[in-house]
Write a protein that holds these residues in place. Structure first.
Motif, PDB file in Angstrom:
ATOM      1  N   ASP A 147      -5.033  36.423   6.076  1.00 44.55           N
ATOM      2  CA  ASP A 147      -4.654  37.680   5.430  1.00 44.55           C
ATOM      3  C   ASP A 147      -3.145  37.871   5.631  1.00 44.55           C
ATOM      4  O   ASP A 147      -2.697  38.423   6.637  1.00 44.55           O
ATOM      5  CB  ASP A 147      -5.443  38.832   6.049  1.00 44.55           C
ATOM      6  N   PHE A 148      -2.372  37.398   4.668  1.00 43.30           N
ATOM      7  CA  PHE A 148      -0.919  37.436   4.799  1.00 43.30           C
ATOM      8  C   PHE A 148      -0.373  38.861   4.837  1.00 43.30           C
ATOM      9  O   PHE A 148       0.673  39.098   5.422  1.00 43.30           O
ATOM     10  CB  PHE A 148      -0.253  36.613   3.688  1.00 43.30           C
TER      11      PHE A 148
ATOM     12  N   PRO B  85      12.633  38.384   9.900  1.00 43.04           N
ATOM     13  CA  PRO B  85      12.629  38.358   8.425  1.00 43.04           C
ATOM     14  C   PRO B  85      12.087  37.072   7.803  1.00 43.04           C
ATOM     15  O   PRO B  85      11.424  37.129   6.760  1.00 43.04           O
ATOM     16  CB  PRO B  85      14.102  38.579   8.055  1.00 43.04           C
ATOM     17  N   ASP B  86      12.334  35.928   8.416  1.00 44.16           N
ATOM     18  CA  ASP B  86      11.805  34.678   7.852  1.00 44.16           C
ATOM     19  C   ASP B  86      10.280  34.664   7.868  1.00 44.16           C
ATOM     20  O   ASP B  86       9.644  34.218   6.903  1.00 44.16           O
ATOM     21  CB  ASP B  86      12.342  33.461   8.605  1.00 44.16           C
ATOM     22  N   LEU B  87       9.701  35.163   8.944  1.00 42.44           N
ATOM     23  CA  LEU B  87       8.237  35.207   9.022  1.00 42.44           C
ATOM     24  C   LEU B  87       7.696  36.228   8.028  1.00 42.44           C
ATOM     25  O   LEU B  87       6.696  35.969   7.343  1.00 42.44           O
ATOM     26  CB  LEU B  87       7.781  35.537  10.449  1.00 42.44           C
ATOM     27  N   ILE B  88       8.349  37.360   7.929  1.00 39.58           N
ATOM     28  CA  ILE B  88       7.915  38.392   6.981  1.00 39.58           C
ATOM     29  C   ILE B  88       7.975  37.847   5.552  1.00 39.58           C
ATOM     30  O   ILE B  88       7.025  38.006   4.777  1.00 39.58           O
ATOM     31  CB  ILE B  88       8.777  39.661   7.131  1.00 39.58           C
ATOM     32  N   LYS B  89       9.063  37.177   5.217  1.00 38.71           N
ATOM     33  CA  LYS B  89       9.226  36.620   3.872  1.00 38.71           C
ATOM     34  C   LYS B  89       8.142  35.582   3.589  1.00 38.71           C
ATOM     35  O   LYS B  89       7.547  35.567   2.504  1.00 38.71           O
ATOM     36  CB  LYS B  89      10.617  36.002   3.722  1.00 38.71           C
ATOM     37  N   ALA B  90       7.875  34.704   4.547  1.00 42.29           N
ATOM     38  CA  ALA B  90       6.833  33.692   4.362  1.00 42.29           C
ATOM     39  C   ALA B  90       5.474  34.353   4.126  1.00 42.29           C
ATOM     40  O   ALA B  90       4.692  33.883   3.284  1.00 42.29           O
ATOM     41  CB  ALA B  90       6.770  32.763   5.577  1.00 42.29           C
ATOM     42  N   CYS B  91       5.214  35.436   4.850  1.00 40.29           N
ATOM     43  CA  CYS B  91       3.948  36.156   4.661  1.00 40.29           C
ATOM     44  C   CYS B  91       3.909  36.832   3.294  1.00 40.29           C
ATOM     45  O   CYS B  91       2.901  36.759   2.585  1.00 40.29           O
ATOM     46  CB  CYS B  91       3.756  37.199   5.756  1.00 40.29           C
ATOM     47  N   ASP B  92       5.000  37.507   2.940  1.00 38.72           N
ATOM     48  CA  ASP B  92       5.042  38.201   1.649  1.00 38.72           C
ATOM     49  C   ASP B  92       4.853  37.228   0.491  1.00 38.72           C
ATOM     50  O   ASP B  92       4.219  37.557  -0.513  1.00 38.72           O
ATOM     51  CB  ASP B  92       6.368  38.943   1.485  1.00 38.72           C
ATOM     52  N   GLU B  93       5.397  36.024   0.638  1.00 39.32           N
ATOM     53  CA  GLU B  93       5.281  35.010  -0.417  1.00 39.32           C
ATOM     54  C   GLU B  93       4.028  34.151  -0.260  1.00 39.32           C
ATOM     55  O   GLU B  93       3.801  33.250  -1.077  1.00 39.32           O
ATOM     56  CB  GLU B  93       6.530  34.120  -0.407  1.00 39.32           C
TER      57      GLU B  93
ATOM     58  N   HIS C 190       3.481  31.827   1.745  1.00 40.52           N
ATOM     59  CA  HIS C 190       3.967  30.447   1.814  1.00 40.52           C
ATOM     60  C   HIS C 190       3.635  29.901   3.206  1.00 40.52           C
ATOM     61  O   HIS C 190       4.375  30.110   4.167  1.00 40.52           O
ATOM     62  CB  HIS C 190       5.469  30.416   1.557  1.00 40.52           C
ATOM     63  N   LYS C 191       2.519  29.202   3.291  1.00 46.50           N
ATOM     64  CA  LYS C 191       2.000  28.763   4.590  1.00 46.50           C
ATOM     65  C   LYS C 191       2.947  27.811   5.320  1.00 46.50           C
ATOM     66  O   LYS C 191       3.111  27.897   6.534  1.00 46.50           O
ATOM     67  CB  LYS C 191       0.626  28.119   4.440  1.00 46.50           C
ATOM     68  N   ASN C 192       3.602  26.894   4.603  1.00 42.95           N
ATOM     69  CA  ASN C 192       4.523  25.960   5.264  1.00 42.95           C
ATOM     70  C   ASN C 192       5.693  26.703   5.894  1.00 42.95           C
ATOM     71  O   ASN C 192       6.067  26.411   7.031  1.00 42.95           O
ATOM     72  CB  ASN C 192       5.027  24.897   4.281  1.00 42.95           C
ATOM     73  N   ASN C 193       6.280  27.637   5.164  1.00 39.38           N
ATOM     74  CA  ASN C 193       7.377  28.431   5.734  1.00 39.38           C
ATOM     75  C   ASN C 193       6.881  29.282   6.906  1.00 39.38           C
ATOM     76  O   ASN C 193       7.592  29.468   7.892  1.00 39.38           O
ATOM     77  CB  ASN C 193       8.028  29.313   4.670  1.00 39.38           C
ATOM     78  N   PHE C 194       5.667  29.777   6.777  1.00 42.95           N
ATOM     79  CA  PHE C 194       5.044  30.555   7.851  1.00 42.95           C
ATOM     80  C   PHE C 194       4.938  29.697   9.115  1.00 42.95           C
ATOM     81  O   PHE C 194       5.264  30.148  10.208  1.00 42.95           O
ATOM     82  CB  PHE C 194       3.659  31.025   7.395  1.00 42.95           C
ATOM     83  N   GLN C 195       4.513  28.447   8.942  1.00 42.98           N
ATOM     84  CA  GLN C 195       4.326  27.563  10.088  1.00 42.98           C
ATOM     85  C   GLN C 195       5.640  27.099  10.703  1.00 42.98           C
ATOM     86  O   GLN C 195       5.647  26.604  11.824  1.00 42.98           O
ATOM     87  CB  GLN C 195       3.453  26.376   9.699  1.00 42.98           C
ATOM     88  N   VAL C 196       6.732  27.258   9.985  1.00 41.90           N
ATOM     89  CA  VAL C 196       8.059  26.979  10.544  1.00 41.90           C
ATOM     90  C   VAL C 196       8.614  28.232  11.224  1.00 41.90           C
ATOM     91  O   VAL C 196       9.178  28.172  12.322  1.00 41.90           O
ATOM     92  CB  VAL C 196       9.028  26.492   9.438  1.00 41.90           C
ATOM     93  N   ALA C 197       8.438  29.387  10.584  1.00 43.25           N
ATOM     94  CA  ALA C 197       9.019  30.638  11.083  1.00 43.25           C
ATOM     95  C   ALA C 197       8.334  31.135  12.356  1.00 43.25           C
ATOM     96  O   ALA C 197       8.998  31.694  13.237  1.00 43.25           O
ATOM     97  CB  ALA C 197       8.964  31.715   9.999  1.00 43.25           C
TER      98      ALA C 197
END
Length: 166
Positions: A70-71, A98-106, A108-115
């Motif tokens: 649930d992003f 902000p990077d984690l928030i952006k990954a969640c808003d989008e 984007h699981k790969n960005n989430f796993q980096v952030a």
């Protein structure tokens, strides 16, 4: 160690926290609470911040491998971490959110796993740095309390007649 030396060391350490960007000017507002409240209110505030962020990070990590994560909820938790970090002046944490928030808003699981690991790393770093501050602050509080009780017991003994002085 004498109190002036300890307070000087604490001030030097505090300056290094600002110089390294671990904390920002908002942290000065947090420190000003010490003058208006209990001596350990800043220590308690920082420790509560640690506990709350740790709980929220654990909640986020529980969802990292879930294919139906649930992003919206994860973004909400990341925003809460950002808000709490902003409110006490934890600058590294505020910048990492902000990077984690952006990954969640989008979503984007790969960005989430980096952030997320980056946010975790920044939290560990911030907790270590502010944890040292808390230890120094506690030591000063204990010494001030001991000095205060020694002074009051000394004043009491001066006002009380000694045994057998009649």
């Amino acid at each position: 160690m004498t109190m002036p030396i300890l307070k000087g060391l604490l001030q030097g350490y505090l300056k290094s926290l600002f110089d390294e960007g671990v904390v920002n000017d908002k942290f000065n507002e947090t420190l000003s609470l010490k003058r208006t409240g209990e001596p350990d209110c800043v220590v308690q505030l920082i420790e509560t911040y640690f506990e709350d962020v740790e709980t929220m990070l654990s909640e986020i990590y529980r969802h990292i491998d879930n294919s139906k994560a649930d992003f919206r909820k994860l973004a909400s938790l990341a925003r809460e971490i950002e808000d709490r970090s902003t409110s006490i002046g934890a600058e590294h944490m505020r910048l990492a959110c902000p990077d984690l928030i952006k990954a969640c808003d989008e979503k984007h699981k790969n960005n989430f796993q980096v952030a997320l690991p980056w946010l975790r790393n920044e939290f560990d770093h911030t907790r270590n740095k502010l944890g040292s501050f808390v230890q120094m602050e506690r030591r000063i509080i204990r010494l001030e309390s001991a000095q205060s009780s020694n002074q009051s017991s000394h004043a009491t003994s001066l006002n009380c007649p000694s045994a057998g002085s009649d």
